[in-house]
Design a protein around this motif. Structure first.
Motif, PDB file in Angstrom:
ATOM      1  N   UNK A  17       0.827  -1.214   0.000  1.00 12.46           N
ATOM      2  CA  UNK A  17       0.000   0.000   0.000  1.00 12.46           C
ATOM      3  C   UNK A  17       0.853   1.252   0.000  1.00 12.46           C
ATOM      4  N   UNK A  18       1.923   1.227   0.788  1.00 12.25           N
ATOM      5  CA  UNK A  18       2.813   2.391   0.850  1.00 12.25           C
ATOM      6  C   UNK A  18       3.511   2.607  -0.490  1.00 12.25           C
ATOM      7  N   UNK A  19       4.016   1.538  -1.080  1.00 11.48           N
ATOM      8  CA  UNK A  19       4.712   1.647  -2.365  1.00 11.48           C
ATOM      9  C   UNK A  19       3.755   2.123  -3.463  1.00 11.48           C
ATOM     10  N   UNK A  20       2.545   1.588  -3.438  1.00  3.25           N
ATOM     11  CA  UNK A  20       1.565   1.993  -4.446  1.00  3.25           C
ATOM     12  C   UNK A  20       1.229   3.476  -4.303  1.00  3.25           C
ATOM     13  N   UNK A  21       1.028   3.933  -3.072  1.00  2.88           N
ATOM     14  CA  UNK A  21       0.722   5.346  -2.833  1.00  2.88           C
ATOM     15  C   UNK A  21       1.889   6.247  -3.247  1.00  2.88           C
ATOM     16  N   UNK A  22       3.096   5.829  -2.923  1.00  2.00           N
ATOM     17  CA  UNK A  22       4.273   6.617  -3.308  1.00  2.00           C
ATOM     18  C   UNK A  22       4.415   6.672  -4.828  1.00  2.00           C
ATOM     19  N   UNK A  23       4.154   5.558  -5.470  1.00  2.00           N
ATOM     20  CA  UNK A  23       4.230   5.520  -6.932  1.00  2.00           C
ATOM     21  C   UNK A  23       3.209   6.435  -7.589  1.00  2.00           C
ATOM     22  N   UNK A  24       2.011   6.415  -7.035  1.00  2.00           N
ATOM     23  CA  UNK A  24       0.973   7.299  -7.581  1.00  2.00           C
ATOM     24  C   UNK A  24       1.316   8.766  -7.350  1.00  2.00           C
ATOM     25  N   UNK A  32       4.134   1.713  -8.662  1.00  2.00           N
ATOM     26  CA  UNK A  32       2.716   1.373  -8.457  1.00  2.00           C
ATOM     27  C   UNK A  32       2.516  -0.122  -8.686  1.00  2.00           C
ATOM     28  N   UNK A  33       3.101  -0.644  -9.754  1.00  2.00           N
ATOM     29  CA  UNK A  33       2.961  -2.066 -10.071  1.00  2.00           C
ATOM     30  C   UNK A  33       3.614  -2.943  -9.003  1.00  2.00           C
ATOM     31  N   UNK A  34       4.780  -2.533  -8.532  1.00  2.00           N
ATOM     32  CA  UNK A  34       5.450  -3.307  -7.473  1.00  2.00           C
ATOM     33  C   UNK A  34       4.628  -3.286  -6.191  1.00  2.00           C
TER      34      UNK A  34
END
Length: 57
Positions: A17-24, A32-34
């Motif tokens: 969730x954190x990685x997706x939010x940072x990617x966005x 986001x994909x990771x």
């Protein structure tokens, strides 16, 4: 579900969730994909452990 595996599954979901939010936030589609992949792995691990626990009862 063992406490260790449950914690690991929740941690994978949180990292995802954190990685997706940072990617966005940064516009980084790879991140986001990771993040989505890590979150999916955590959910899959949680489901696997739930099925193993169901089989024990």
């Amino acid at each position: 579900m063992t406490a260790n595996e449950k914690a690991r599954a929740k941690a994978e979901q949180a990292v995802g969730k954190i990685a997706r939010a940072a990617g966005r936030a940064t516009g980084n589609t790879k991140l986001v994909a990771k993040g989505e992949a890590a979150e999916a792995m955590g959910k899959a691990r949680e489901n696997k452990e739930s099925l193993k626990e169901t089989g024990r009862h």
